[in-house]
Motif scaffolding. Structure first.
Motif, PDB file in Angstrom:
ATOM      1  N   SER A 129       0.820  -1.220   0.000  1.00  0.00           N
ATOM      2  CA  SER A 129       0.000   0.000   0.000  1.00  0.00           C
ATOM      3  C   SER A 129       0.856   1.272   0.000  1.00  0.00           C
ATOM      4  O   SER A 129       0.370   2.341  -0.347  1.00  0.00           O
ATOM      5  N   GLY A 130       2.135   1.147   0.356  1.00  0.00           N
ATOM      6  CA  GLY A 130       3.017   2.313   0.301  1.00  0.00           C
ATOM      7  C   GLY A 130       3.769   2.430  -1.010  1.00  0.00           C
ATOM      8  O   GLY A 130       4.680   3.240  -1.121  1.00  0.00           O
ATOM      9  N   ALA A 131       3.383   1.626  -1.988  1.00  0.00           N
ATOM     10  CA  ALA A 131       4.075   1.647  -3.283  1.00  0.00           C
ATOM     11  C   ALA A 131       3.052   1.894  -4.384  1.00  0.00           C
ATOM     12  O   ALA A 131       2.024   1.217  -4.444  1.00  0.00           O
ATOM     13  N   ILE A 132       3.350   2.848  -5.233  1.00  0.00           N
ATOM     14  CA  ILE A 132       2.403   3.218  -6.294  1.00  0.00           C
ATOM     15  C   ILE A 132       2.909   2.695  -7.627  1.00  0.00           C
ATOM     16  O   ILE A 132       4.067   2.901  -7.983  1.00  0.00           O
ATOM     17  N   CYS A 133       2.017   2.005  -8.338  1.00  0.00           N
ATOM     18  CA  CYS A 133       2.292   1.617  -9.716  1.00  0.00           C
ATOM     19  C   CYS A 133       1.315   2.371 -10.599  1.00  0.00           C
ATOM     20  O   CYS A 133       0.105   2.292 -10.388  1.00  0.00           O
ATOM     21  N   ARG A 134       1.841   3.073 -11.590  1.00  0.00           N
ATOM     22  CA  ARG A 134       1.003   3.904 -12.459  1.00  0.00           C
ATOM     23  C   ARG A 134       0.585   3.200 -13.741  1.00  0.00           C
ATOM     24  O   ARG A 134      -0.222   3.718 -14.485  1.00  0.00           O
ATOM     25  N   CYS A 135       1.168   2.039 -14.037  1.00  0.00           N
ATOM     26  CA  CYS A 135       0.833   1.506 -15.353  1.00  0.00           C
ATOM     27  C   CYS A 135       0.524   0.018 -15.414  1.00  0.00           C
ATOM     28  O   CYS A 135      -0.124  -0.405 -16.364  1.00  0.00           O
ATOM     29  N   THR A 136       0.929  -0.789 -14.471  1.00  0.00           N
ATOM     30  CA  THR A 136       0.641  -2.219 -14.591  1.00  0.00           C
ATOM     31  C   THR A 136      -0.745  -2.557 -14.064  1.00  0.00           C
ATOM     32  O   THR A 136      -1.472  -3.343 -14.663  1.00  0.00           O
ATOM     33  N   GLY A 137      -1.107  -1.950 -12.968  1.00  0.00           N
ATOM     34  CA  GLY A 137      -2.320  -2.373 -12.262  1.00  0.00           C
ATOM     35  C   GLY A 137      -1.898  -3.382 -11.218  1.00  0.00           C
ATOM     36  O   GLY A 137      -0.955  -4.154 -11.413  1.00  0.00           O
ATOM     37  N   TYR A 138      -2.592  -3.377 -10.101  1.00  0.00           N
ATOM     38  CA  TYR A 138      -2.136  -4.171  -8.952  1.00  0.00           C
ATOM     39  C   TYR A 138      -2.521  -5.639  -9.045  1.00  0.00           C
ATOM     40  O   TYR A 138      -1.964  -6.476  -8.354  1.00  0.00           O
ATOM     41  N   LYS A 139      -3.489  -5.957  -9.921  1.00  0.00           N
ATOM     42  CA  LYS A 139      -3.962  -7.342 -10.014  1.00  0.00           C
ATOM     43  C   LYS A 139      -2.797  -8.283 -10.357  1.00  0.00           C
ATOM     44  O   LYS A 139      -2.588  -9.307  -9.701  1.00  0.00           O
ATOM     45  N   ASN A 140      -2.031  -7.921 -11.363  1.00  0.00           N
ATOM     46  CA  ASN A 140      -0.913  -8.783 -11.769  1.00  0.00           C
ATOM     47  C   ASN A 140       0.198  -8.780 -10.727  1.00  0.00           C
ATOM     48  O   ASN A 140       0.884  -9.791 -10.544  1.00  0.00           O
ATOM     49  N   ILE A 141       0.371  -7.661 -10.041  1.00  0.00           N
ATOM     50  CA  ILE A 141       1.414  -7.610  -9.012  1.00  0.00           C
ATOM     51  C   ILE A 141       1.049  -8.556  -7.864  1.00  0.00           C
ATOM     52  O   ILE A 141       1.885  -9.336  -7.395  1.00  0.00           O
ATOM     53  N   VAL A 142      -0.206  -8.520  -7.443  1.00  0.00           N
ATOM     54  CA  VAL A 142      -0.651  -9.420  -6.368  1.00  0.00           C
ATOM     55  C   VAL A 142      -0.499 -10.876  -6.817  1.00  0.00           C
ATOM     56  O   VAL A 142      -0.004 -11.725  -6.060  1.00  0.00           O
ATOM     57  N   ALA A 143      -0.882 -11.146  -8.064  1.00  0.00           N
ATOM     58  CA  ALA A 143      -0.760 -12.520  -8.585  1.00  0.00           C
ATOM     59  C   ALA A 143       0.708 -12.953  -8.619  1.00  0.00           C
ATOM     60  O   ALA A 143       1.040 -14.110  -8.335  1.00  0.00           O
TER      61      ALA A 143
END
Ligand code: FES
Ligand code: FES
Length: 159
Positions: A129-143
């Protein structure tokens, strides 16, 4: 003032002003440019490194405070050509696009899995929650983080 900071297991010495930020020591003195410098206001998380195993924002940590501590940067994840499972997960699940946030995401999630090898989606989302991604979207990061957790669990069972 002269400081010596252990970065990725190696002592790095340099003359710093008392106000010098850790991110600049890492990038300019140690020459490790994998750690990114984004907002400079402790908001984006691109600059996250591990201090004694805990994630810290190196844009709001003074280099002078780090003497005697172990700093770990994104360059430490790959060892002898072998990617860390979090790097493998981000690759497998396409969890990056421009890659600017990725070093901070990788270090944040490495610390998460070290502390909690089997995190839920909610725990992963809280950790990043302290890290911002502007282009991937968090769904793939969580996966990708779940992939890494499962890969590490399998590796542990086989060992
Ligand atoms: S550069 Fe440190 S949080 Fe954005
Ligand atoms: S991959 Fe572009 S900001 Fe996260």
């Amino acid at each position: 003032m002269r400081v010596t900071i252990t970065i990725n297991g190696e002592p790095v010495s340099g003359d710093v002003e008392p106000r010098q930020l850790l991110v600049h020591f890492i990038r300019d003195t140690a020459g490790l440019t994998g750690t990114h410098w984004g907002c400079d206001t402790s908001n984006c998380g691109a600059c996250v490194v591990l201090m004694d195993g805990k994630p810290v924002k190196s844009c709001t940590t003074l280099a002078a405070m780090c003497e005697g501590h172990e700093i770990r940067t994104v360059e430490s994840l790959e060892v002898d050509g072998q990617l860390d499972p979090v790097q493998m997960g981000f690759h497998e699940l396409h969890a990056l696009h421009c890659g600017f946030c990725t070093p901070g995401m990788l270090m944040t999630t490495r610390a998460l899995l070290d502390a909690n090898p089997d995190p839920t989606e909610h725990e992963i989302r809280t950790a990043i929650s302290g890290a911002i991604c502007r282009c991937t979207g968090y769904k793939n990061i969580v996966a990708a983080v779940r992939w890494a957790a499962e890969h590490e669990a399998t590796t542990r069972q086989e060992a």
